[in-house]
Write a protein that holds these residues in place. Structure first.
Motif, PDB file in Angstrom:
ATOM      1  N   LEU A 228     -16.021  -7.125  -9.690  1.00 27.20           N
ATOM      2  CA  LEU A 228     -15.341  -7.312 -10.969  1.00 27.20           C
ATOM      3  C   LEU A 228     -16.022  -8.399 -11.798  1.00 27.20           C
ATOM      4  O   LEU A 228     -16.292  -9.493 -11.311  1.00 27.20           O
ATOM      5  N   GLY A 229     -16.322  -8.061 -13.034  1.00 28.52           N
ATOM      6  CA  GLY A 229     -16.949  -9.020 -13.933  1.00 28.52           C
ATOM      7  C   GLY A 229     -18.453  -9.083 -13.811  1.00 28.52           C
ATOM      8  O   GLY A 229     -19.115  -9.679 -14.666  1.00 28.52           O
ATOM      9  N   PRO A 236     -11.433  -4.684 -16.424  1.00 28.56           N
ATOM     10  CA  PRO A 236     -11.167  -5.875 -17.248  1.00 28.56           C
ATOM     11  C   PRO A 236     -11.211  -5.588 -18.749  1.00 28.56           C
ATOM     12  O   PRO A 236     -10.395  -6.120 -19.506  1.00 28.56           O
ATOM     13  N   THR A 251      -3.049  -6.776 -16.644  1.00 27.01           N
ATOM     14  CA  THR A 251      -3.815  -6.836 -15.418  1.00 27.01           C
ATOM     15  C   THR A 251      -4.383  -5.441 -15.174  1.00 27.01           C
ATOM     16  O   THR A 251      -4.285  -4.560 -16.038  1.00 27.01           O
ATOM     17  N   LYS A 271      -5.385  -9.972  -5.122  1.00 26.21           N
ATOM     18  CA  LYS A 271      -6.523 -10.818  -5.494  1.00 26.21           C
ATOM     19  C   LYS A 271      -7.341 -10.167  -6.608  1.00 26.21           C
ATOM     20  O   LYS A 271      -7.750 -10.826  -7.568  1.00 26.21           O
ATOM     21  N   ALA A 272      -7.569  -8.861  -6.492  1.00 25.15           N
ATOM     22  CA  ALA A 272      -8.333  -8.152  -7.520  1.00 25.15           C
ATOM     23  C   ALA A 272      -7.570  -8.111  -8.838  1.00 25.15           C
ATOM     24  O   ALA A 272      -8.147  -8.296  -9.919  1.00 25.15           O
ATOM     25  N   GLU A 273      -6.262  -7.885  -8.771  1.00 26.14           N
ATOM     26  CA  GLU A 273      -5.452  -7.850  -9.998  1.00 26.14           C
ATOM     27  C   GLU A 273      -5.456  -9.212 -10.681  1.00 26.14           C
ATOM     28  O   GLU A 273      -5.543  -9.294 -11.911  1.00 26.14           O
ATOM     29  N   ASP A 274      -5.372 -10.270  -9.905  1.00 28.36           N
ATOM     30  CA  ASP A 274      -5.432 -11.619 -10.494  1.00 28.36           C
ATOM     31  C   ASP A 274      -6.793 -11.866 -11.145  1.00 28.36           C
ATOM     32  O   ASP A 274      -6.877 -12.517 -12.196  1.00 28.36           O
ATOM     33  N   ARG A 275      -7.835 -11.342 -10.517  1.00 30.27           N
ATOM     34  CA  ARG A 275      -9.178 -11.508 -11.078  1.00 30.27           C
ATOM     35  C   ARG A 275      -9.292 -10.780 -12.415  1.00 30.27           C
ATOM     36  O   ARG A 275      -9.891 -11.301 -13.368  1.00 30.27           O
ATOM     37  N   ASP A 278      -7.574 -12.860 -15.042  1.00 28.89           N
ATOM     38  CA  ASP A 278      -8.388 -14.017 -15.424  1.00 28.89           C
ATOM     39  C   ASP A 278      -9.549 -13.606 -16.336  1.00 28.89           C
ATOM     40  O   ASP A 278      -9.878 -14.304 -17.298  1.00 28.89           O
ATOM     41  N   LEU A 279     -10.189 -12.480 -16.018  1.00 28.46           N
ATOM     42  CA  LEU A 279     -11.325 -12.022 -16.816  1.00 28.46           C
ATOM     43  C   LEU A 279     -10.920 -11.678 -18.247  1.00 28.46           C
ATOM     44  O   LEU A 279     -11.671 -11.923 -19.191  1.00 28.46           O
ATOM     45  N   GLU A 290     -13.637 -14.413 -20.473  1.00 25.56           N
ATOM     46  CA  GLU A 290     -14.800 -14.318 -19.582  1.00 25.56           C
ATOM     47  C   GLU A 290     -15.448 -12.943 -19.659  1.00 25.56           C
ATOM     48  O   GLU A 290     -16.680 -12.833 -19.685  1.00 25.56           O
TER      49      GLU A 290
END
Length: 345
Positions: A228-229, A236, A251, A271-275, A278-279, A290
């Motif tokens: 991711l990212g 994202p 998300t 964890k992936a959903e939080d990432r 954040d992105l 980001e």
């Protein structure tokens, strides 16, 4: 012959020295300006020619791959086979899933949910959509049955997840679609993006949205979540689009389409959903998130003519649709392996 030898040495040198011989286009100021004008028009510089998010991902995976696909419009020839290939089967799955979710739109906000009604209506709509697809060979009928079971499994997973309610399917944006193109800008560089979101869910009882991207298998889901990212940009970016359009925090998640994978992957990847959150989140008004900064950097590199074949991961070369066009020898070692060999000697 000298040029070909230089291109081969590029892949055999762990430092990967870049030049106009191995893929970069900008070699002087005047040529750089010309390259930027041409490439900018192909990489979303104007709203009317928005860049597909999937094409942006190709640049992220490997600059040469993006150049071949987006700028040169290189395509593999497509042949009609008796049995649909993975891509065609995936398209059938997306079509059937969209039909199933749209047909059951009114059922999702209800508590408790009527699982029987959702499955009955959803599968009927999926079967109707699949019946309209071309091809009646027995093997293609088997694929449609497999897609039907995938639809059943995805519906069952969504029924169990009562934190979210289905809202939209195959929601397109850009190039005249229902939602406008996404503009990513830092006031100096502008990138317009277009795409289609597989599914958008709305949080039950709170203000939030979630984008869903269907993947063929659990291994693909795992790889995408890990990247991711970096090279996995769709979720994202789609979260950014959904957040702006629906005016709610967003998300995103990847969901496998194979029934056996859904049976073993019972918990969401928090964890992936939080990432993803954040992105897509902006820390301050007007300040790019980001994922927006990543989009802008990819566009800047492309418009500067940086198309040397340096993939983000060496494994990208394994199934590359333009394999060989970059002149990479099949026996070339990965840079990490080459460096380890030199250190050992």
């Amino acid at each position: 012959a000298a040029r070909e030898r230089a291109r081969e040495r590029f892949f055999l040198d762990p430092m990967r020295p870049q030049s106009d011989l191995v893929g970069n286009l900008a070699v002087s100021c005047s040529q750089s300006d010309a390259v930027e004008r041409i490439v900018a028009s192909e990489t979303g510089a104007v709203r009317e020619r928005a860049l597909a998010v999937t094409s942006l991902e190709r640049f992220a995976q490997c600059p040469f791959k993006g150049y071949a696909h987006v700028v040169l419009a290189a395509r593999e020839s497509e042949e009609q086979h008796e049995l649909p290939d993975a891509r065609e089967e995936g398209n059938l799955g997306h079509t059937a899933l969209a039909a199933a979710f749209v047909a059951t739109l009114d059922e999702w906000p209800r508590r408790p949910r009527d699982a029987r009604a959702i499955l009955s209506k959803g599968l009927a709509a999926a079967e109707a959509a699949l019946a309209e697809t071309a091809g009646h060979a027995p093997l293609r009928a088997i694929v449609r049955l497999r897609v039907r079971e995938s639809v059943r499994a995805v519906l069952a997973r969504a029924i169990e997840d009562d934190s979210w309610d289905f809202l939209l399917a195959e929601q397109a944006f850009g190039n005249g679609k229902p939602w406008p193109a996404l503009q990513v800008t830092d006031d100096r560089t502008h990138v317009w993006l277009r795409g289609s979101v597989d599914r958008i869910d709305r949080a039950h009882g709170r203000s939030a949205v979630r984008v869903i991207d269907y993947k063929r298998s659990k291994s693909t889901v795992k790889d995408s979540a890990a990247l991711l990212g970096e090279t996995a940009l769709q979720v994202p970016i789609y979260a950014l689009v959904a957040s702006r359009r629906l005016e709610a925090p967003a998300t995103g998640a990847y969901v496998p389409m194979q029934p056996r994978d859904l049976a073993t992957e019972t918990k969401p990847n928090v964890k992936a959903e939080d990432r993803v959150t954040d992105l897509a989140r902006r820390d301050a008004p007007g300040k790019p998130s980001e994922i927006e900064r990543r989009v802008l950097q990819i566009a800047l590199d492309a418009r500067a003519g940086r198309f040397a074949p340096v993939p983000a991961r060496e494994s990208e070369c394994t199934h590359c649709s333009v394999s060989g066009g970059c002149r990479k020898p099949r026996f070339a070692m990965a840079p990490s392996d080459e460096l380890e060999d030199k250190e050992a000697t």
